[in-house]
Design a protein around this motif. Structure first.
Motif, PDB file in Angstrom:
ATOM      1  N   HIS A  18       0.787  -1.258   0.056  1.00  0.00           N
ATOM      2  CA  HIS A  18       0.066   0.001   0.166  1.00  0.00           C
ATOM      3  C   HIS A  18       0.815   1.200   0.007  1.00  0.00           C
ATOM      4  CE1 HIS A  18       0.934  -0.959   4.388  1.00  0.00           C
ATOM      5  NE2 HIS A  18       0.772   0.362   4.356  1.00  0.00           N
ATOM      6  N   VAL A 109      -4.645  -7.197  -5.208  1.00  0.00           N
ATOM      7  CA  VAL A 109      -4.321  -5.977  -4.690  1.00  0.00           C
ATOM      8  C   VAL A 109      -3.558  -4.918  -5.340  1.00  0.00           C
ATOM      9  CG1 VAL A 109      -5.202  -6.286  -2.300  1.00  0.00           C
ATOM     10  CG2 VAL A 109      -3.027  -6.361  -2.873  1.00  0.00           C
ATOM     11  N   ASN A 164     -18.187  -4.828  -4.134  1.00  0.00           N
ATOM     12  CA  ASN A 164     -17.062  -3.602  -4.521  1.00  0.00           C
ATOM     13  C   ASN A 164     -17.814  -2.525  -5.823  1.00  0.00           C
ATOM     14  OD1 ASN A 164     -15.314  -4.517  -2.926  1.00  0.00           O
ATOM     15  ND2 ASN A 164     -14.160  -5.713  -4.463  1.00  0.00           N
ATOM     16  N   TYR A 179      -8.661   3.696  -4.648  1.00  0.00           N
ATOM     17  CA  TYR A 179      -7.383   3.066  -4.493  1.00  0.00           C
ATOM     18  C   TYR A 179      -7.715   2.115  -3.508  1.00  0.00           C
ATOM     19  CZ  TYR A 179      -6.226   6.302  -0.729  1.00  0.00           C
ATOM     20  OH  TYR A 179      -6.426   7.196   0.622  1.00  0.00           O
ATOM     21  N   ILE A 180      -6.787   1.166  -3.388  1.00  0.00           N
ATOM     22  CA  ILE A 180      -6.868   0.054  -2.062  1.00  0.00           C
ATOM     23  C   ILE A 180      -5.587   0.351  -1.172  1.00  0.00           C
ATOM     24  CG2 ILE A 180      -6.832  -2.441  -1.460  1.00  0.00           C
ATOM     25  CD1 ILE A 180      -7.726  -2.903  -4.248  1.00  0.00           C
ATOM     26  N   ASN A 184      -8.843  -2.152   2.604  1.00  0.00           N
ATOM     27  CA  ASN A 184      -9.859  -1.585   2.259  1.00  0.00           C
ATOM     28  C   ASN A 184      -9.708  -0.454   1.358  1.00  0.00           C
ATOM     29  OD1 ASN A 184     -10.495  -1.876   5.507  1.00  0.00           O
ATOM     30  ND2 ASN A 184     -11.854  -2.240   4.566  1.00  0.00           N
ATOM     31  N   SER A 185     -10.923   0.045   0.674  1.00  0.00           N
ATOM     32  CA  SER A 185     -10.926   0.920  -0.667  1.00  0.00           C
ATOM     33  C   SER A 185     -11.392   2.266   0.034  1.00  0.00           C
ATOM     34  CB  SER A 185     -12.206   0.450  -1.565  1.00  0.00           C
ATOM     35  OG  SER A 185     -11.743  -0.596  -1.967  1.00  0.00           O
TER      36      SER A 185
END
Length: 198
Positions: A18, A109, A164, A179-180, A184-185
């Motif tokens: 991330h 992801v 989603n 974005y992830i 989570n989004s």
């Protein structure tokens, strides 16, 4: 797109790739962990499969075949990895594939941002290819029951993707990007981020 196979997900969101949050990012109102998500998706998937299979069996009439039904079910399971690969090709940069067999999930992801339309396309692509197209073929031509069975199971297995899509369609305003972050989004407005940078 560069795909990285990461293997078994350790259930620790911090271990997922991330980036830092975008300015003024808003979290999606969604399941906060894989356990909750798996319950939602497995229940929804079961209902979708049941309804789709019943419709396909009724449509097939005398062309119903237990062998074709079984082959359709097994084939849908064999398409789990190709399903995730179709998600992955919608990314432009690095994307990571994880397995979570314990909770009945595979997922990809990637930390890059996406427009609302690309996110929705990314979520639906494998369900269209492996689910809706075969299902429609089987429903139009009842003799091809294998395709409707394959489609029914594949459509149901995409329950998490529809979840989603629903969240993005309902929660993201026009012009927003998503974005992830970890599991989570989030969505944000690019104009606001740019103003803040200026």
């Amino acid at each position: 797109m560069k795909l990285h196979y990461k293997g078994k997900y350790d259930l620790n969101p911090d271990s997922l790739p991330h980036n830092e949050h975008m300015p003024n990012a808003v979290p999606f109102k969604e399941a906060k962990d894989t356990k909750t998500l798996s319950i939602i998706c497995n229940v929804a998937g079961f209902v979708i499969i049941a309804v789709s299979v019943v419709a396909a069996v009724i449509r097939s009439g005398t062309d119903f075949s237990p062998v074709k039904f079984g082959l359709g079910c097994v084939s849908s399971m064999l398409l789990l990895f190709p399903h995730e690969l179709l998600h992955a090709v919608c990314f432009k940069n690095d994307v990571y594939l994880y397995t979570n067999w314990k909770q009945g999930m595979l997922f990809v992801v990637g930390p890059e941002t996406m427009s609302k339309s690309r996110f929705i396309f990314m979520a639906l692509l494998p369900n269209i290819v492996f689910g809706f197209i075969p299902y429609i073929i089987g429903m139009i031509f009842p003799g091809l029951f294998f395709f409707s069975a394959l489609g029914a199971f594949s459509i149901g297995m995409g329950a998490g993707d529809y979840y989603n899509v629903f969240n993005a369609a309902v929660q993201m305003p026009k012009g927003a990007r998503t974005y992830i972050h970890k599991f989570n989004s989030f969505w944000y407005m690019p104009e606001e981020s740019k103003k803040r940078e200026d």
